[in-house]
Design an enzyme around this catalytic site. Structure first.
Site, mmCIF file in Angstrom:
data_model
loop_
_atom_site.group_PDB
_atom_site.id
_atom_site.type_symbol
_atom_site.label_atom_id
_atom_site.label_comp_id
_atom_site.label_asym_id
_atom_site.label_seq_id
_atom_site.Cartn_x
_atom_site.Cartn_y
_atom_site.Cartn_z
ATOM 1 N N CYS A 121 0.807 -1.226 0.000
ATOM 2 C CA CYS A 121 0.000 0.000 0.000
ATOM 3 C C CYS A 121 0.841 1.277 0.000
ATOM 4 O O CYS A 121 0.311 2.358 -0.240
ATOM 5 C CB CYS A 121 -0.959 -0.004 1.181
ATOM 6 S SG CYS A 121 -2.182 -1.315 1.084
ATOM 7 N N HIS A 256 -3.219 7.671 2.157
ATOM 8 C CA HIS A 256 -3.634 6.335 1.746
ATOM 9 C C HIS A 256 -4.956 6.033 2.452
ATOM 10 O O HIS A 256 -5.153 6.387 3.612
ATOM 11 C CB HIS A 256 -2.564 5.315 2.128
ATOM 12 C CG HIS A 256 -3.010 3.901 1.963
ATOM 13 N ND1 HIS A 256 -3.603 3.445 0.806
ATOM 14 C CD2 HIS A 256 -2.968 2.844 2.812
ATOM 15 C CE1 HIS A 256 -3.892 2.169 0.948
ATOM 16 N NE2 HIS A 256 -3.528 1.772 2.157
ATOM 17 N N ASN A 286 -10.082 0.314 0.209
ATOM 18 C CA ASN A 286 -8.616 0.410 0.154
ATOM 19 C C ASN A 286 -8.138 -0.165 -1.180
ATOM 20 O O ASN A 286 -8.211 -1.369 -1.408
ATOM 21 C CB ASN A 286 -8.031 -0.378 1.339
ATOM 22 C CG ASN A 286 -6.510 -0.346 1.375
ATOM 23 O OD1 ASN A 286 -5.854 0.062 0.433
ATOM 24 N ND2 ASN A 286 -5.959 -0.784 2.503
HETATM 25 N N1 COA Z 1 -18.163 -7.997 9.766
HETATM 26 C C1 COA Z 1 -18.597 -8.292 10.985
HETATM 27 N N2 COA Z 1 -17.794 -8.615 12.017
HETATM 28 C C2 COA Z 1 -16.487 -8.624 11.780
HETATM 29 C C3 COA Z 1 -15.948 -8.323 10.510
HETATM 30 C C4 COA Z 1 -16.843 -8.014 9.476
HETATM 31 N N3 COA Z 1 -16.447 -7.694 8.223
HETATM 32 N N4 COA Z 1 -14.616 -8.414 10.577
HETATM 33 C C5 COA Z 1 -14.310 -8.757 11.828
HETATM 34 N N5 COA Z 1 -15.426 -8.880 12.550
HETATM 35 C C6 COA Z 1 -15.565 -9.258 13.962
HETATM 36 C C7 COA Z 1 -14.406 -10.070 14.459
HETATM 37 O O1 COA Z 1 -14.563 -11.417 14.122
HETATM 38 C C8 COA Z 1 -14.477 -9.811 15.933
HETATM 39 O O2 COA Z 1 -15.468 -10.626 16.476
HETATM 40 P P1 COA Z 1 -15.213 -11.440 17.828
HETATM 41 O O3 COA Z 1 -14.968 -10.366 18.857
HETATM 42 O O4 COA Z 1 -16.472 -12.196 17.992
HETATM 43 O O5 COA Z 1 -14.006 -12.266 17.557
HETATM 44 C C9 COA Z 1 -14.963 -8.374 16.025
HETATM 45 O O6 COA Z 1 -15.554 -8.069 14.742
HETATM 46 C C10 COA Z 1 -13.869 -7.377 16.303
HETATM 47 O O7 COA Z 1 -12.794 -7.641 15.432
HETATM 48 P P2 COA Z 1 -11.486 -6.766 15.463
HETATM 49 O O8 COA Z 1 -10.504 -7.344 14.501
HETATM 50 O O9 COA Z 1 -11.060 -6.582 16.884
HETATM 51 O O10 COA Z 1 -12.057 -5.400 14.905
HETATM 52 P P3 COA Z 1 -11.352 -3.989 14.835
HETATM 53 O O11 COA Z 1 -12.115 -3.008 15.595
HETATM 54 O O12 COA Z 1 -9.885 -4.088 15.087
HETATM 55 O O13 COA Z 1 -11.564 -3.627 13.303
HETATM 56 C C11 COA Z 1 -10.269 -3.539 11.285
HETATM 57 C C12 COA Z 1 -10.954 -4.418 12.308
HETATM 58 C C13 COA Z 1 -9.608 -4.428 10.259
HETATM 59 C C14 COA Z 1 -11.324 -2.679 10.609
HETATM 60 C C15 COA Z 1 -9.242 -2.639 11.984
HETATM 61 O O14 COA Z 1 -8.423 -3.412 12.844
HETATM 62 C C16 COA Z 1 -8.368 -1.923 11.012
HETATM 63 O O15 COA Z 1 -8.809 -1.113 10.220
HETATM 64 N N6 COA Z 1 -7.049 -2.155 11.060
HETATM 65 C C17 COA Z 1 -6.112 -1.540 10.167
HETATM 66 C C18 COA Z 1 -6.154 -2.277 8.876
HETATM 67 C C19 COA Z 1 -5.421 -1.576 7.805
HETATM 68 O O16 COA Z 1 -5.260 -0.401 7.812
HETATM 69 N N7 COA Z 1 -4.996 -2.372 6.834
HETATM 70 C C20 COA Z 1 -4.442 -1.959 5.629
HETATM 71 C C21 COA Z 1 -3.116 -1.341 5.793
HETATM 72 S S1 COA Z 1 -2.558 -0.945 4.189
#
Ligand code: COA
Length: 329
Positions: A121, A256, A286
């Site tokens: 990215c 980004h 993204n």
């Molecule tokens: N729909 C519904 N529930 C979802 C889900 C979806 N698409 N994706 C994950 N969940 C659930 C998980 O399974 C988890 O459930 P559980 O508690 O029963 O296990 C819960 O939601 C929380 O998951 P978590 O991973 O802790 O969520 P989060 O608040 O960290 O959000 C992201 C997840 C990916 C949105 C966040 O971590 C993020 O944006 N991270 C940065 C990613 C990024 O920038 N990547 C690219 C870099 S180039």
């Protein structure tokens, strides 16, 4: 006595920007028909409402060529003014030749050189850094810098934690050599970094060089989130410090587009009102290396970003790789 124009340092002027998005739009609700997810969850955690998904002939090369044509048209330039094509992608059409030479052929260019850059990215910032260095060094006059990605083809569509986050598309800028005194316009500086210790929090678990190809994107979302907030803040500060500028000097943040919460945190760090932060994640998701030039194309195209404005760009991606760029439009 003032120095003669020919003696002044060279700089890369951002002469034009363009983008291409696949025709097919997929909403969160459409994803929720096949996955245990919801529009509400995706919007609240990421800011994403929809993404474009490539179909048929819409490969990285095809989309990159369309974006490059748009950037050249915006610059009022022709293919004969292109000395080099530097294309950032993690989803090339082939292991080789590079997607950059595929774009070169699609544009009918038979001179100069072309190669790909792999920095996930952060790819556009990396490619911009290489291009501006080559222009400063006098190795090229006109360079197409392209980010083009079809992440839809490396996503595990059964993994709701990753597949809802990405979309496809391409963005491009045409850089042209200028002299530093031309109104201070051009790429002022780029700042790129990598730390391979974090390579296992965001990666693709296969490629043509491995048995388990083609591979799917894997991510520890929370770990990436924590790293992004810290490293991007440092990259933003580094860009300003390099020119002795305060945050009030920045007219636009073009970040980004990985997560709305990270984008908002960077905007707050710069003290920018929300309307000075270019956000496309809601309708593009993204698009990895394509996200910055696509966002720039949108904000230049609708007249928000104007010649003379100071634009700060920042990105973080798998590697980890990250970086920033300061550009006077
Ligand atoms: N729909 C519904 N529930 C979802 C889900 C979806 N698409 N994706 C994950 N969940 C659930 C998980 O399974 C988890 O459930 P559980 O508690 O029963 O296990 C819960 O939601 C929380 O998951 P978590 O991973 O802790 O969520 P989060 O608040 O960290 O959000 C992201 C997840 C990916 C949105 C966040 O971590 C993020 O944006 N991270 C940065 C990613 C990024 O920038 N990547 C690219 C870099 S180039």
């Amino acid at each position: 006595m003032s120095p003669s124009p020919t003696a002044s340092p060279r700089r890369a002027l951002l002469a034009g920007v363009g983008g291409y998005l696949p025709r097919r739009i997929v909403t969160n609700d459409e994803l929720a028909l096949k996955l245990d997810t919801s529009d509400e969850w995706i919007r609240e955690r990421t800011g994403i409402r929809a993404r474009h998904i490539a179909e048929g002939e819409e490969t990285a090369a095809f989309m990159g060529a369309r974006a490059a044509e748009a950037a050249l048209a915006a610059a009022g330039a022709g293919a004969r003014e292109v000395d080099a094509i530097i294309l950032a992608t993690s989803t090339p059409d082939h292991a080789f030749p590079s997607t950059a030479v595929e774009v070169q052929a699609l544009l009918g260019i038979t001179r100069g050189f072309a190669f790909d850059v792999a920095a996930a990215c952060s790819g556009f910032i990396y490619a911009l850094a290489v291009a501006e260095g080559m222009i400063r060094a006098g190795q090229a006059e006109g360079v197409l810098v392209i980010g083009s990605e079809v992440y839809s083809r490396i996503l595990d569509w059964s993994d709701r934690r990753t597949c809802v986050l990405f979309g496809d598309g391409a963005g491009a800028v045409f850089l042209h050599a200028t002299r530093e005194e031309t109104g201070g316009r051009g790429v002022l500086s780029t700042h790129i970094h990598a730390d391979g210790r974090h390579r296992d929090i965001l990666y693709v678990d296969g490629a043509v060089g491995r048995r388990e190809r083609p591979g799917h994107l894997r991510m520890d979302g929370q770990a990436v989130f924590r790293q992004a907030v810290t490293l991007l803040a440092a990259a933003v500060d580094e860009a300003l410090a390099a020119h002795g500028l305060g945050r009030e000097a920045v007219d636009w943040l073009v970040p980004h587009q990985a997560n709305r919460r990270i984008i908002d945190a960077m905007g707050r760090r710069l003290g920018l009102p929300p309307e000075r932060v270019v956000v496309t994640i809601d309708h593009h998701a993204n698009t990895s290396a394509a996200s910055i030039p696509l966002a720039l194309a949108e904000a230049v195209g609708d007249g928000r970003i104007r010649p003379g404005d100071l634009v700060l760009m920042e990105a973080l991606g798998g590697g980890l790789t990250w970086g920033s760029a300061l550009v006077r439009m």
